[in-house]
Design a protein around this motif. Sequence first.
Motif: not given
Length: 79
Positions: A55-66
Motif C-alpha cells: 500500500s506504500e507508494p513506490v519511491p521516486d528514485r526507483l521510478i527514475e531508475l526503472i
Amino acid sequence: MSTKNHNNSTVLEEQDTLEDLLNVNGDPGPEPALPPHVATFLGEQLQAYYAQLMSEPVPDRLIELIAQLDQKRNGRDGE
C-alpha cells in the motif's frame, strides 16, 4: 563450528556445501515441519507486513531508475 583468526576472535566457517546437506542417496532429508499454530501465526504476520508494504507508494528514485533502464533497453533494441 568456528575457527580462530590471527586476531584471536571467533570467525564462523563457511556454510556447508549442498553436497554436505544431502543424505547418502543424494536426496535432501525431510523438510522441517513447524507446528500448525506457528505456521498460521507466521503466515498471518507475513500477510499483514506485505499488505502494508504494497500500500506504500513506490519511491521516486526507483521510478527514475526503472525509466533509465527502459531507455537504455529501448536504445539497444533500435540498433
